[in-house]
Enzyme design. Sequence first.
Site, mmCIF file in Angstrom:
data_model
loop_
_atom_site.group_PDB
_atom_site.id
_atom_site.type_symbol
_atom_site.label_atom_id
_atom_site.label_comp_id
_atom_site.label_asym_id
_atom_site.label_seq_id
_atom_site.Cartn_x
_atom_site.Cartn_y
_atom_site.Cartn_z
ATOM 1 N N LYS A 85 -72.637 40.039 -29.964
ATOM 2 C CA LYS A 85 -73.500 40.421 -28.672
ATOM 3 C C LYS A 85 -73.523 39.625 -27.548
ATOM 4 O O LYS A 85 -73.649 39.959 -26.437
ATOM 5 C CB LYS A 85 -74.805 41.050 -29.471
ATOM 6 C CG LYS A 85 -74.471 42.285 -30.343
ATOM 7 C CD LYS A 85 -76.032 43.000 -30.287
ATOM 8 C CE LYS A 85 -75.924 44.285 -31.326
ATOM 9 N NZ LYS A 85 -77.139 44.636 -31.663
ATOM 10 N N LYS A 89 -70.515 54.285 -33.377
ATOM 11 C CA LYS A 89 -71.168 54.970 -31.879
ATOM 12 C C LYS A 89 -70.599 53.955 -30.726
ATOM 13 O O LYS A 89 -70.818 54.567 -29.390
ATOM 14 C CB LYS A 89 -72.611 55.260 -32.116
ATOM 15 C CG LYS A 89 -73.356 53.725 -32.336
ATOM 16 C CD LYS A 89 -74.934 54.315 -32.482
ATOM 17 C CE LYS A 89 -75.726 53.345 -33.130
ATOM 18 N NZ LYS A 89 -76.854 53.882 -33.697
ATOM 19 N N LYS A 95 -63.761 51.119 -37.947
ATOM 20 C CA LYS A 95 -64.662 51.984 -38.582
ATOM 21 C C LYS A 95 -65.315 52.912 -37.478
ATOM 22 O O LYS A 95 -65.316 52.622 -36.429
ATOM 23 C CB LYS A 95 -65.882 51.342 -38.588
ATOM 24 C CG LYS A 95 -66.539 51.061 -40.145
ATOM 25 C CD LYS A 95 -67.468 50.135 -40.405
ATOM 26 C CE LYS A 95 -68.807 50.637 -40.251
ATOM 27 N NZ LYS A 95 -70.044 49.985 -40.673
#
Length: 334
Positions: free
Chosen positions: A112, A198, A195
């Site tokens: 991140k 979102k 995967k």
Amino acid sequence: MTQRILTGVQPTGSLHLGNYLGAIRNWRSFLDSHECLFFIVDLHAITLPQDPGELTASTRRAAAAYIASGMDPQKCSIFVQSHVPQHGELAWVLGCSTPLGWLNRMTQFKDKAGKQKDQASLGLLSYPVLMAADILLYKATHVPVGEDQKQHLELTRDIAQSFNSRFEKEVFIKPEPFIVESVARIMSLRDGTKKMSKSDPSEQSRIHLTDAPDVIYDKIKRAKTDMDLLPGTPEALENRPEARNLLEIFAALSGKTLKETCLHFEGCVFSKLKTELSDLLIAELSPIRLEMEKLEADHGYLDDLLQKGAQKAREIAGETLAEVYATLGFLKAK
Ligand code: TRP
């Protein structure tokens, strides 16, 4: 000792089929056998910038999604993290004894924060300490988490252990990860090796719990496939990730094994699988979508329910925090 299950979900984006089949749906089975606490981690969400109006709406939406997917609020507590001030308070305490080295190792932080680590916020770095506080406050015995959160759970165990040994007292319980056997790993509809997520920019890659039947039908119709007919055994799915994914979703929804599902579709073209799969998906998700719409429209009901959940959570959290403060030697407030 009662087994206490606790888990949190971020109020960002909409929940999708991967969250549902891979996580939420499996939690229903805990409701009768365990004490369950489910919460919405708005404090974690703000480690990245959030639009305020959107955050309020997604917090209610996440609560509605929990309930609509079967988390009967009579049988568990559902609450919002920021409604329980002890989360932030314990996070501070734990942060004071967590070495920076432990946090710098966290792969999610590295991902991140990207290259410009100095620009990353303190909150992003201490995210796992807040998560440890979430878990340790409730003395949770089991925490259902996905693969991506296992490192954070490991850190939580280390933090608990180091606190307990420093004060020679079993204040915290070391939580176990809860991996539900046979949980389907749902992949992107556009790329069977990734995967379902979102954060994927393509809406076509995932099915949301809130997708209407025509949207589901369209997404499945356009889902990536390969050129061959469907095989009769799971072994033959080796290099066919898209075929495997669609068959796995079918299996998870129908309650059949992958093997049975392969047999059922042996030699068929993809369109047959896609039609049957869309029907199953619509049958499973439509009641959830309708219930979510009803709940989201009724702020009074939903907010009351979250209020009750928070009350219960504050009782447990307050006790643990008092124990921690006493252990530290903080002068008791009058
Ligand atoms: N970090 C988790 C995630 O992104 C969410 C979370 C926060 C959580 N606190 C938690 C999960 C405590 C389990 C227990 O998925």
